[in-house]
Design a protein around this motif. Structure first.
Motif, PDB file in Angstrom:
ATOM      1  N   ILE A 112      46.215  73.409  39.303  1.00  0.00           N
ATOM      2  CA  ILE A 112      45.927  72.660  40.522  1.00  0.00           C
ATOM      3  C   ILE A 112      44.455  72.870  40.863  1.00  0.00           C
ATOM      4  O   ILE A 112      43.885  73.925  40.556  1.00  0.00           O
ATOM      5  N   ASP A 147      53.544  69.116  46.173  1.00  0.00           N
ATOM      6  CA  ASP A 147      54.731  68.549  45.536  1.00  0.00           C
ATOM      7  C   ASP A 147      55.754  68.110  46.581  1.00  0.00           C
ATOM      8  O   ASP A 147      56.367  67.042  46.457  1.00  0.00           O
ATOM      9  N   LYS A 167      50.344  73.971  45.567  1.00  0.00           N
ATOM     10  CA  LYS A 167      51.140  73.145  44.653  1.00  0.00           C
ATOM     11  C   LYS A 167      52.507  72.876  45.269  1.00  0.00           C
ATOM     12  O   LYS A 167      52.990  71.745  45.251  1.00  0.00           O
TER      13      LYS A 167
END
Length: 181
Positions: free
Chosen positions: A138, A112, A108
């Motif tokens: 996720i 991101d 993640k």
């Protein structure tokens, strides 16, 4: 004494990696950049980009080195960037490659970060998936194998920096453990 029991053998891994490459090719990525999460994914990522080539793709390759384990066997919430992606990711389709999707924190964080830098898309290819261990929302777009709740090594994955060289994926068992996979 540490015993390593086979979970996925070389032939099963090779066949699944070829399947994953074909699945990725079907998505028709543009300006494909494969970003391998070091260290555990290095063998999987190398085999995957070669299989992508055979599937008709011409990916570029990059690396991000994140640390959440250190020399232990349990991940932490503290993710450190040891090496960042150097390529411009703006407007590119990215396949983020990791050995195992467990808590989800590391992937993640990486996803991101790449999205914040302007990636057109970021999909995740995880060799192993342990959904019961997820700590964040996720999932992987491409999964090699569902993984039982065992500590796995081999095919690039380690325990305290050992066992990466195994050509198969095994799980660590104590002497006398006959729990099976």
């Amino acid at each position: 004494m540490t015993t390593i029991n086979t979970l996925f053998d070389e032939d099963a891994i090779a066949a699944r990696v070829a399947d994953l490459a074909r699945e990725i090719a079907l998505s028709k990525p543009e300006r494909l950049l494969v970003v391998a999460v070091l260290k555990g994914s290095f063998i999987f990522a190398a085999d995957l980009v070669r299989a992508m080539h055979r599937a008709g793709l011409t990916p570029e390759m990059e690396f991000i080195h994140l640390s959440s384990y250190g020399a232990g066997t349990e991940g932490s919430e503290n993710i450190r960037i040891l090496r960042d992606v150097e390529s411009d990711v703006n407007g590119r389709d990215i396949v983020l490659v990791d050995d195992i999707l467990e808590s989800g924190r590391t992937l993640k964080f990486a996803r991101d970060r790449l999205n914040e830098r302007g990636a057109r898309s970021v999909s995740i290819a995880a060799l192993l998936d342990k959904p019961d261990k997820r700590k964040t929302a996720i999932s992987a777009d491409y999964v090699g194998f569902a993984c039982p709740d065992k500590f796995v090594v081999g095919y690039g994955m380690d325990m305290g920096h050992a066992w990466r060289q195994l050509p198969y994926i095994g799980y660590v068992a104590s002497v006398g453990d006959d729990s099976g996979a």
